[in-house]
Design an enzyme around this catalytic site. Structure first.
Site, short mmCIF file in Angstrom:
data_model
loop_
_atom_site.label_atom_id
_atom_site.label_comp_id
_atom_site.label_asym_id
_atom_site.label_seq_id
_atom_site.Cartn_x
_atom_site.Cartn_y
_atom_site.Cartn_z
N LYS A 67 48.76 53.05 29.02
CA LYS A 67 48.56 51.76 28.35
C LYS A 67 48.44 51.89 26.83
O LYS A 67 48.82 50.99 26.11
CB LYS A 67 47.33 51.04 28.93
CG LYS A 67 47.59 50.49 30.34
CD LYS A 67 46.42 49.66 30.83
CE LYS A 67 46.71 49.10 32.20
NZ LYS A 67 45.67 48.19 32.68
N ASN A 88 49.84 46.26 28.53
CA ASN A 88 50.24 46.43 29.94
C ASN A 88 51.55 45.72 30.25
O ASN A 88 52.01 45.75 31.38
CB ASN A 88 49.13 45.94 30.89
CG ASN A 88 49.05 44.43 30.94
OD1 ASN A 88 49.49 43.74 30.03
ND2 ASN A 88 48.47 43.91 32.01
N ASP A 105 45.62 41.81 30.80
CA ASP A 105 44.46 42.12 31.66
C ASP A 105 43.27 41.20 31.37
O ASP A 105 42.64 40.69 32.30
CB ASP A 105 44.02 43.58 31.47
CG ASP A 105 44.89 44.56 32.25
OD1 ASP A 105 45.52 44.14 33.24
OD2 ASP A 105 44.94 45.74 31.86
N ARG A 154 28.71 56.11 31.93
CA ARG A 154 28.18 57.44 32.29
C ARG A 154 28.10 58.33 31.06
O ARG A 154 27.07 58.94 30.78
CB ARG A 154 29.11 58.06 33.35
CG ARG A 154 28.79 59.46 33.73
CD ARG A 154 29.76 59.99 34.77
NE ARG A 154 31.15 60.03 34.29
CZ ARG A 154 32.16 60.48 35.01
NH1 ARG A 154 31.97 60.89 36.24
NH2 ARG A 154 33.38 60.50 34.51
P1 NAP Z 1 39.64 54.77 32.54
O1 NAP Z 1 40.09 54.34 31.20
O2 NAP Z 1 40.05 56.10 33.07
O3 NAP Z 1 38.02 54.71 32.52
C1 NAP Z 1 37.31 55.10 33.65
C2 NAP Z 1 35.84 54.68 33.51
O4 NAP Z 1 35.18 54.99 34.75
C3 NAP Z 1 35.08 55.39 32.42
O5 NAP Z 1 34.11 54.52 31.87
C4 NAP Z 1 34.40 56.54 33.19
O6 NAP Z 1 33.21 57.00 32.59
C5 NAP Z 1 34.05 55.82 34.47
N1 NAP Z 1 33.86 56.74 35.61
C6 NAP Z 1 34.80 57.44 36.27
N2 NAP Z 1 34.26 58.15 37.29
C7 NAP Z 1 32.92 57.87 37.26
C8 NAP Z 1 31.81 58.27 38.07
N3 NAP Z 1 31.98 59.11 39.09
N4 NAP Z 1 30.59 57.77 37.77
C9 NAP Z 1 30.43 56.90 36.74
N5 NAP Z 1 31.45 56.49 35.93
C10 NAP Z 1 32.68 56.96 36.20
O7 NAP Z 1 40.06 53.73 33.68
P2 NAP Z 1 40.24 52.16 33.48
O8 NAP Z 1 41.62 51.85 33.08
O9 NAP Z 1 39.13 51.67 32.62
O10 NAP Z 1 40.09 51.63 34.99
C11 NAP Z 1 38.81 51.51 35.61
C12 NAP Z 1 38.98 50.79 36.96
O11 NAP Z 1 39.41 49.45 36.73
C13 NAP Z 1 40.02 51.45 37.86
O12 NAP Z 1 39.51 51.56 39.17
C14 NAP Z 1 41.20 50.48 37.81
O13 NAP Z 1 41.94 50.46 39.02
C15 NAP Z 1 40.48 49.15 37.61
N6 NAP Z 1 41.36 48.14 36.97
C16 NAP Z 1 41.65 47.01 37.66
C17 NAP Z 1 42.48 46.04 37.10
C18 NAP Z 1 42.80 44.80 37.87
O14 NAP Z 1 43.78 44.11 37.53
N7 NAP Z 1 42.01 44.44 38.87
C19 NAP Z 1 43.02 46.23 35.80
C20 NAP Z 1 42.68 47.40 35.11
C21 NAP Z 1 41.87 48.37 35.71
P3 NAP Z 1 33.21 58.28 31.59
O15 NAP Z 1 33.56 57.71 30.24
O16 NAP Z 1 31.85 58.79 31.69
O17 NAP Z 1 34.27 59.24 32.10
#
Ligand code: NAP
Length: 270
Positions: A67, A88, A105, A154
Site C-alpha cells: 500500500k 489501495n 479504506d 504492542r
Molecule cells: P500492519 O500494517 O502489518 O500492522 C499490523 C498491526 O498489528 C501492528 O500494529 C502490529 O503491532 C499489530 N500486531 C501484529 N501482531 C500482533 C500481536 N500478536 N499482538 C499485538 N499486536 C500485533 O497491518 P494492517 O494493514 O494495519 O492490517 C491490520 C489488520 O487489519 C489485518 O488483519 C487486516 O486484514 C485488517 N484490515 C482490514 C480491512 C478491511 O477492509 N476490513 C482493511 C485493511 C486492513 P506492532 O507494531 O507491535 O508490530
C-alpha cells in the site's frame, strides 16, 4: 462490448475476497470486467503496475504489503493518499499513461459505521494497532468529531510515529486516558494466530462497541475476547465491501449495490 481489466495486487493474495466482490458488482451494474488476483513481490511491483496499465488495465486494488510502495508508480495522488502516504486503489487514465492513486479504506470504514448506526461524534474511541489499517482510518474518524481518539500498540514507539504523522489530530496514548470507552477498534493482525487478548484495565462495559477490522466466516478471536464485555460486536467484512464499492465508483463513476454481498462471500468460501 468493452471488458474492463481490473485486479488486486498483494503478497500473499490467494485468499483475497476482492475478485468475488467485484464480480458481484459487475453482475449488479452490467459493467463487464475481468478481475484477477496477482501475487507480486516488492521488487517487481513498479514494473507490474506500469505494464498492467500500459497493456490496457483499467484499475488495480493494492493490498499488503504494497500500500505504501505502490504510490511511487502513480502520477497523481489524491489528498487522502498524500496524507497517508499509502493507497489501495489505482486508476489508469489517458490510455494508461497516467496512474491516479486513491485510498478508500477510511471511507469504507466510516460508511460501514453509518450502515450499522455506530456514532463517532462525541464518543471515546480506542484503536488497537498502529500499522497501515490504523493509519488509514484515523483521519476519517477524526473528521467526525470523537470526544477522544486513543491509540494503543504492542510496540509503543510505533504509536509515537503515528502521532507525528498526524500532528493536526489530537491523538492520545492509552496510558493517558482513563474515561469510559464507547468503542474499541481492532486494527491489529493479532487475532490471526488464533487467539486475542489486550490489556485494557478500565472503561469497558456492556454498552461498549467492539469493531474488528479483521473478518472471517466465523467469529474472529478479537470478537470472541470482546464477548465477555458486550454484545455490540462487528467484524470488518462491511468495511471490506464498502472500500471495494468506493474503488468501483472511482473506476466507473457508478456506486454498485452492496446489500447481501457478505452472504455471497462466505457461501463461496465454505
Ligand atoms: P500492519 O500494517 O502489518 O500492522 C499490523 C498491526 O498489528 C501492528 O500494529 C502490529 O503491532 C499489530 N500486531 C501484529 N501482531 C500482533 C500481536 N500478536 N499482538 C499485538 N499486536 C500485533 O497491518 P494492517 O494493514 O494495519 O492490517 C491490520 C489488520 O487489519 C489485518 O488483519 C487486516 O486484514 C485488517 N484490515 C482490514 C480491512 C478491511 O477492509 N476490513 C482493511 C485493511 C486492513 P506492532 O507494531 O507491535 O508490530
Amino acid at each position: 462490448m468493452t471488458i474492463f481489466k481490473l485486479g488486486v495486487v498483494g503478497q500473499p493474495i490467494k485468499h483475497s475476497l476482492s475478485p468475488i466482490i467485484h464480480q458481484e458488482f459487475s453482475i449488479r451494474t452490467g459493467i463487464q470486467l475481468q478481475y484477477d488476483a496477482y501475487e507480486v513481490p516488492p521488487e517487481a511491483l513498479d514494473g507490474f503496475i506500469t505494464n498492467f496499465f500500459k497493456d490496457g488495465g483499467h484499475g488495480l486494488n493494492i493490498t499488503l504489503p504494497h500500500k505504501k510502495a505502490c504510490i511511487a508508480s502513480a502520477h497523481v495522488l489524491s489528498k487522502d493518499v498524500e496524507l497517508l502516504s499509502a493507497a489501495n486503489t489505482l486508476t489508469g487514465k489517458e490510455g494508461g499513461k497516467k496512474i491516479v492513486a486513491d485510498s478508500t479504506d477510511g471511507a469504507g470504514f466510516i460508511r460501514d459505521c453509518e450502515d450499522k448506526n455506530i456514532q463517532i461524534l462525541n464518543k471515546n474511541i480506542i484503536i488497537l494497532g498502529a500499522g497501515g489499517a490504523s493509519q488509514s482510518i484515523i483521519p476519517s474518524i477524526a473528521k467526525l468529531g470523537p470526544a477522544k481518539l486513543v491509540v494503543d500498540n504492542r510496540t509503543k514507539n510505533k504509536t509515537n510515529s503515528l502521532f507525528n504523522q498526524f500532528p493536526e489530530i489530537p491523538l492520545l496514548d492509552l496510558d493517558n486516558f482513563n474515561g469510559p470507552i464507547d468503542m474499541v477498534i481492532n486494527a491489529t493482525s493479532a487475532g490471526l494466530a488464533g487467539s486475542f487478548d489486550w490489556d485494557i484495565i478500565h472503561g469497558l462495559d456492556k454498552e461498549t462497541i467492539f469493531y474488528d477490522l479483521s473478518y472471517g466466516p466465523s467469529e474472529t478471536p478479537f470478537l470472541q475476547w470482546a464477548s465477555s464485555y458486550s454484545t455490540h460486536k462487528f467484524d470488518g467484512i462491511g468495511m471490506l465491501i464498502f472500500q471495494a464499492a468506493y474503488s468501483f465508483e472511482l473506476w466507473f463513476d457508478i456506486a454498485p449495490p452492496t446489500k447481501h454481498i457478505k452472504e455471497i462471500l462466505f457461501k463461496n468460501n465454505d
